[in-house]
Design a protein around this motif. Sequence first.
Motif, PDB file in Angstrom:
ATOM      1  N   LEU A 178       0.722  -1.318   0.031  1.00  0.00           N
ATOM      2  CA  LEU A 178       0.157  -0.281   0.081  1.00  0.00           C
ATOM      3  C   LEU A 178       0.243   1.349  -0.156  1.00  0.00           C
ATOM      4  O   LEU A 178       1.899   1.748   0.514  1.00  0.00           O
ATOM      5  CB  LEU A 178      -0.531   0.041   1.492  1.00  0.00           C
ATOM      6  N   VAL A 179       1.293   1.513  -1.066  1.00  0.00           N
ATOM      7  CA  VAL A 179       2.335   2.695  -1.470  1.00  0.00           C
ATOM      8  C   VAL A 179       1.297   4.524  -0.926  1.00  0.00           C
ATOM      9  O   VAL A 179      -0.009   4.379  -1.540  1.00  0.00           O
ATOM     10  CB  VAL A 179       2.929   2.734  -3.409  1.00  0.00           C
ATOM     11  N   ALA A 180       1.849   4.896  -0.284  1.00  0.00           N
ATOM     12  CA  ALA A 180       1.257   6.783  -0.274  1.00  0.00           C
ATOM     13  C   ALA A 180       1.167   7.388  -1.198  1.00  0.00           C
ATOM     14  O   ALA A 180       2.007   7.062  -2.897  1.00  0.00           O
ATOM     15  CB  ALA A 180       2.768   6.855   0.323  1.00  0.00           C
ATOM     16  N   GLY A 181       0.168   8.043  -1.650  1.00  0.00           N
ATOM     17  CA  GLY A 181      -0.347   8.448  -2.704  1.00  0.00           C
ATOM     18  C   GLY A 181      -1.472   7.436  -3.651  1.00  0.00           C
ATOM     19  O   GLY A 181      -2.159   8.057  -5.048  1.00  0.00           O
ATOM     20  N   MET A 182      -1.702   6.301  -3.143  1.00  0.00           N
ATOM     21  CA  MET A 182      -2.540   4.928  -4.333  1.00  0.00           C
ATOM     22  C   MET A 182      -3.603   5.950  -3.007  1.00  0.00           C
ATOM     23  O   MET A 182      -4.333   6.544  -2.363  1.00  0.00           O
ATOM     24  CB  MET A 182      -2.335   4.035  -3.156  1.00  0.00           C
ATOM     25  N   MET A 183      -5.139   5.011  -4.289  1.00  0.00           N
ATOM     26  CA  MET A 183      -6.320   5.748  -4.062  1.00  0.00           C
ATOM     27  C   MET A 183      -7.098   4.230  -3.908  1.00  0.00           C
ATOM     28  O   MET A 183      -6.989   3.074  -4.638  1.00  0.00           O
ATOM     29  CB  MET A 183      -7.463   6.322  -5.130  1.00  0.00           C
ATOM     30  N   LEU A 184      -7.461   3.981  -2.598  1.00  0.00           N
ATOM     31  CA  LEU A 184      -8.038   2.493  -3.115  1.00  0.00           C
ATOM     32  C   LEU A 184      -9.393   3.023  -2.331  1.00  0.00           C
ATOM     33  O   LEU A 184     -10.028   3.085  -1.774  1.00  0.00           O
ATOM     34  CB  LEU A 184      -7.448   1.379  -1.426  1.00  0.00           C
ATOM     35  N   ALA A 185     -10.161   0.936  -3.307  1.00  0.00           N
ATOM     36  CA  ALA A 185     -11.416   1.472  -2.285  1.00  0.00           C
ATOM     37  C   ALA A 185     -11.634  -0.130  -2.484  1.00  0.00           C
ATOM     38  O   ALA A 185     -10.520  -0.788  -2.728  1.00  0.00           O
ATOM     39  CB  ALA A 185     -12.528   1.275  -4.365  1.00  0.00           C
ATOM     40  N   GLY A 186     -13.019  -0.474  -2.084  1.00  0.00           N
ATOM     41  CA  GLY A 186     -13.310  -1.721  -1.377  1.00  0.00           C
ATOM     42  C   GLY A 186     -14.857  -1.371  -0.182  1.00  0.00           C
ATOM     43  O   GLY A 186     -15.150  -0.564  -0.836  1.00  0.00           O
ATOM     44  N   TYR A 187     -14.761  -2.817  -0.424  1.00  0.00           N
ATOM     45  CA  TYR A 187     -16.621  -2.635   0.989  1.00  0.00           C
ATOM     46  C   TYR A 187     -16.384  -2.882   2.101  1.00  0.00           C
ATOM     47  O   TYR A 187     -15.294  -3.895   2.720  1.00  0.00           O
ATOM     48  CB  TYR A 187     -17.512  -3.737   0.047  1.00  0.00           C
ATOM     49  N   ILE A 188     -16.681  -2.667   3.543  1.00  0.00           N
ATOM     50  CA  ILE A 188     -17.386  -3.462   4.758  1.00  0.00           C
ATOM     51  C   ILE A 188     -17.692  -4.675   4.462  1.00  0.00           C
ATOM     52  O   ILE A 188     -18.900  -4.591   3.929  1.00  0.00           O
ATOM     53  CB  ILE A 188     -17.621  -2.416   5.786  1.00  0.00           C
ATOM     54  N   ASP A 189     -17.133  -5.026   5.193  1.00  0.00           N
ATOM     55  CA  ASP A 189     -17.670  -7.025   4.977  1.00  0.00           C
ATOM     56  C   ASP A 189     -16.742  -7.687   6.525  1.00  0.00           C
ATOM     57  O   ASP A 189     -15.791  -8.341   6.325  1.00  0.00           O
ATOM     58  CB  ASP A 189     -16.442  -7.875   4.193  1.00  0.00           C
ATOM     59  N   GLY A 190     -18.144  -7.444   7.365  1.00  0.00           N
ATOM     60  CA  GLY A 190     -18.180  -7.885   8.926  1.00  0.00           C
ATOM     61  C   GLY A 190     -16.672  -6.803   9.210  1.00  0.00           C
ATOM     62  O   GLY A 190     -16.872  -5.680   9.182  1.00  0.00           O
ATOM     63  N   GLU A 192     -13.614  -6.636   8.947  1.00  0.00           N
ATOM     64  CA  GLU A 192     -12.404  -6.258   7.607  1.00  0.00           C
ATOM     65  C   GLU A 192     -13.306  -5.474   6.275  1.00  0.00           C
ATOM     66  O   GLU A 192     -14.498  -5.173   5.811  1.00  0.00           O
ATOM     67  CB  GLU A 192     -12.373  -7.556   7.049  1.00  0.00           C
ATOM     68  N   PHE A 193     -11.966  -4.851   5.620  1.00  0.00           N
ATOM     69  CA  PHE A 193     -12.710  -3.829   4.647  1.00  0.00           C
ATOM     70  C   PHE A 193     -11.650  -4.645   3.934  1.00  0.00           C
ATOM     71  O   PHE A 193     -10.674  -4.561   3.070  1.00  0.00           O
ATOM     72  CB  PHE A 193     -11.613  -2.344   5.178  1.00  0.00           C
ATOM     73  N   ARG A 194     -12.585  -4.983   2.930  1.00  0.00           N
ATOM     74  CA  ARG A 194     -12.446  -5.574   0.866  1.00  0.00           C
ATOM     75  C   ARG A 194     -11.599  -4.966   0.096  1.00  0.00           C
ATOM     76  O   ARG A 194     -12.447  -4.534  -0.268  1.00  0.00           O
ATOM     77  CB  ARG A 194     -13.363  -7.340   1.005  1.00  0.00           C
ATOM     78  N   LEU A 195     -10.849  -4.783  -0.024  1.00  0.00           N
ATOM     79  CA  LEU A 195     -10.514  -4.671  -1.627  1.00  0.00           C
ATOM     80  C   LEU A 195     -10.919  -4.919  -2.565  1.00  0.00           C
ATOM     81  O   LEU A 195     -11.738  -6.033  -2.888  1.00  0.00           O
ATOM     82  CB  LEU A 195      -8.807  -3.642  -1.936  1.00  0.00           C
ATOM     83  N   LEU A 196     -11.386  -3.671  -3.566  1.00  0.00           N
ATOM     84  CA  LEU A 196     -11.735  -4.107  -4.464  1.00  0.00           C
ATOM     85  C   LEU A 196     -11.039  -4.685  -5.657  1.00  0.00           C
ATOM     86  O   LEU A 196     -11.132  -6.500  -6.627  1.00  0.00           O
ATOM     87  CB  LEU A 196     -12.720  -3.114  -5.640  1.00  0.00           C
ATOM     88  N   SER A 197      -9.731  -4.728  -5.635  1.00  0.00           N
ATOM     89  CA  SER A 197      -8.709  -5.279  -6.280  1.00  0.00           C
ATOM     90  C   SER A 197      -7.446  -5.958  -5.329  1.00  0.00           C
ATOM     91  O   SER A 197      -7.379  -5.070  -5.009  1.00  0.00           O
ATOM     92  CB  SER A 197      -8.463  -4.644  -7.412  1.00  0.00           C
ATOM     93  N   ASP A 198      -6.947  -6.590  -5.994  1.00  0.00           N
ATOM     94  CA  ASP A 198      -5.629  -7.213  -5.317  1.00  0.00           C
ATOM     95  C   ASP A 198      -3.943  -5.832  -5.658  1.00  0.00           C
ATOM     96  O   ASP A 198      -4.259  -4.930  -6.392  1.00  0.00           O
ATOM     97  CB  ASP A 198      -4.701  -8.741  -4.983  1.00  0.00           C
ATOM     98  N   GLN A 199      -2.945  -6.210  -4.667  1.00  0.00           N
ATOM     99  CA  GLN A 199      -2.054  -4.736  -4.909  1.00  0.00           C
ATOM    100  C   GLN A 199      -1.606  -4.726  -6.613  1.00  0.00           C
ATOM    101  O   GLN A 199      -1.237  -3.897  -6.887  1.00  0.00           O
ATOM    102  CB  GLN A 199      -0.855  -5.399  -3.932  1.00  0.00           C
ATOM    103  N   ALA A 200      -1.759  -6.022  -7.132  1.00  0.00           N
ATOM    104  CA  ALA A 200      -1.397  -6.155  -8.115  1.00  0.00           C
ATOM    105  C   ALA A 200      -2.013  -5.448  -9.753  1.00  0.00           C
ATOM    106  O   ALA A 200      -1.936  -4.106  -9.912  1.00  0.00           O
ATOM    107  CB  ALA A 200      -0.965  -7.329  -9.189  1.00  0.00           C
TER     108      ALA A 200
END
Length: 868
Positions: A178-190, A192-200
């Motif tokens: 998780l690199v500084a400057g990234m924008m991450l998107a996802g959903y709350i799952d219990g 956990e916060f599950r990202l829409l995509s993995d790091q790649a």
Amino acid sequence: MAEGIRAPNLPLGTNLGEFIGHEIVGTTKSVKRFTRDNVLGALDAVANSFTAGGGVIFTTKAQANAALNYDANKMAWVVLDPAPANNGVYQKAGASGSGSWARLADLPYSFYRAVNEGAGSANAIQATNGYPMANTDALIVFNVTATNTSATVTLSLNGGTPLTIKTAAGNSPAVGGLVAGMMLAGYIDGTEFRLLSDQASSAIQAAAEAAQTGAESAQTAAEAARDVATGAMSTFFENLFPTKAVAEAYAPSAAPDEMWVGGIATVGDTSINLYKKNGTTSGDLIITLSDGITNVGYNAAGPVINAAACGFSSSSSAATNLAAIKTAALRTPIGGTLYIPDMGGVCNVDTSGGLTGAVLIDNAITVRIDGHIKANYAANEANPAHIFNVTGNYVRFRGSGTIEGNGFDNIDSAGGDDSIYPGLVRVTGKGFNYSGIRMLKPPKIGINLRGATSANIHDAIFEGGVATYDIEGGRYLTHITATGGGKHRFANLDFLAASADDSRATQCIFSGGNSGASQQLTITGCHAERPWEKLCYLYGQGHIVSKNIVQGPTLTDAIRIWDNDSIVEGNITFDCFGGVQALDCIRVKIVNNHFLRCSSFGVYVADTDTAYNPGAVPTLIDVSGNTITWDGTSTDRQFGISAYSSISEMYYIYIQDNKIIGFGVGSGGADYFYAIDVQTIGTHNTYNASVRRNTLVGYDRGIRVGRLSGGNVKDNDLISGNVLGILVSGGTKLEVEGNRGDDPGDVFITIDAAARCSNSRFLHNKCTGVTTIGIPNLLTSDNNYGEGNQYTGAPLVGSVTMPALASKTVSHGGVASNALIFLQPANTSAATFSGGFYCSPSGNDFAIATGSGSNAAGTEQLNYNVVQ
């Protein structure tokens, strides 16, 4: 999806970098501060449409709870409550000024933009958003300010519980992933916060952003990537509409499977209603796609099915309205609501198809009627006309509307064959509940409970009936009939005469009929206005008739019960022919009622020798604490309370603590009517009856007991009678004791010369103002005994002033030869007179003489008391 996921809340041409929050000025890349419009898209437009359609918006749940002055079914949003779970879409329950707000759904926030300002750390990220995140299904986007140094990274939103960040595959992010400057998107799952995509995938997104900045040819692909990133962001916005008209104007490129509508004409005129795609181009709701050609049909699918969406209206034919209600009923799911709205006029419904053609309600649904529906046909026939046929259990009818008969009331009773009687609502299921809806002029029966159990009919108005009383000619109508089954409750019902033609029910509530009586009915808090006959006519056992009001005039008793184990208590009747009849009954209580201004009688208990309850003779009947008054005008006022049998014995009849005014007169014969009458005739007897502590005022004949064995007449007060106080006609082992009379009539207590009693005692009865002294026909040869009784034609007490003589005769009248006269000095001269004074009976009067034989001074005043 083949076409990708659309995001119509973003302006056309928005590229991926703009969406995920990158801002490039010159050679500087930074996190962009989105405006409210950028983040929330068309939410303000939706909110404005919601409020324009009649909805309201509250900042907090507390504000909503404090604002209850909205009608039932009003829609509202709570948007900024500090407790996220309190935010959402609400519906008002209950009338204006009361009730509560019930949460129905999450707010239509499908996308949240959270900002990480570095308040946390690289491995414990903190981000904030101006709107509490109540909808856990929403997409959340946030920025990274520091590269993670651990595989365990958490995200706290708005200061909430930290959520463990997981990749799309469910793994922990790699150190430095998780690199500084990234924008991450996802959903709350219990938790956990599950990202829409993995790091790649995040790296791919960054590359796509850089490529798109320099190449306009990549815009289409970038928008597709943007849609993938947003997921179902627009789904809630596209599928929730304030009204049906707004929904029908919706023109998407592809039709959704479901659409939610907040009302038909205005927001809140029904609950939020679901429509499902039906695979055709027609239906209850039709939209045209964005191509302007393709139509897609939807059918109402609940939880509320509005009959108006199926063709019901005041301008439709009776047949069309019947079909519309049937269609809506078929589509209403279990637990849902069939809604019949107010269409601004009377809506006729075809009932010519009889019961088999009626609207079938065979599931546990609510039928809400706010409109006015009217049957168009009624007749006695094997397939009797009804609007509704309720066979399902736990069906609920409610609303503010009207169900009306066809207006034809001259239907012959067909020899009492109630199976062919037409009605409005026929019920055979369990747990039927009816409230609020007015029922007007049913054809023969309003609500027909046939074999049903545990119905609850309450808080409703039943109005009209037959305009002319002709029960022998068949003009007989009941608002509620219960035959078979039982355990029903009828509460807080108004049975009114119709204002237009003064038509009325014959019986408001009837239990009986071809299928037998219903058992264990409770009738409470009801009001009947001038029924032709009765509030209730009840065959069957275990009934409770409590705290009702019947306003006359009526042509019969207001309440009639015909079986065992029933209670009639706390009722009030005005200007009725009679109060209550209890026939062929065992274990019945008639207590604490007010039967006022009766024209004929108050309470009548009898054995009729009918086939309905064979072998049941009046037994354990308690008539206590009632107030019964004459209307002051009728000449046929017969009896206040009567327990009578000419065909059987009676047992344990208790008539106690009642107050009866103005009875014991009638045209049926001088020997027939008494204010209280307990008697069996012929060879039958009444065993262990008790007539005690009653007060009788203004009667002609007071109390008659006939052929009592082991009973008593005790401690009654008889005031201002005309002919007779107490008559004992036959019987044995009676106790007539402690009764008091004040001007009770010509005779206070007498024994019938033709039917003398035996082995009875007459003790300590007292009377003033009576003509006949003593108890006529009290014979020791019958082994009867009298003691301590006091009778006088004038008051038992008085005063006299002695003349200046040695004696004086006091003309009192009615003084027996064995009377005791007690004197008491009333002034000093009498108290100090030498030798005092003494008395002795003298004919019907008594004489006072000085003890010394000398003359009195003429000033001595004496009080006297005659005991005999």
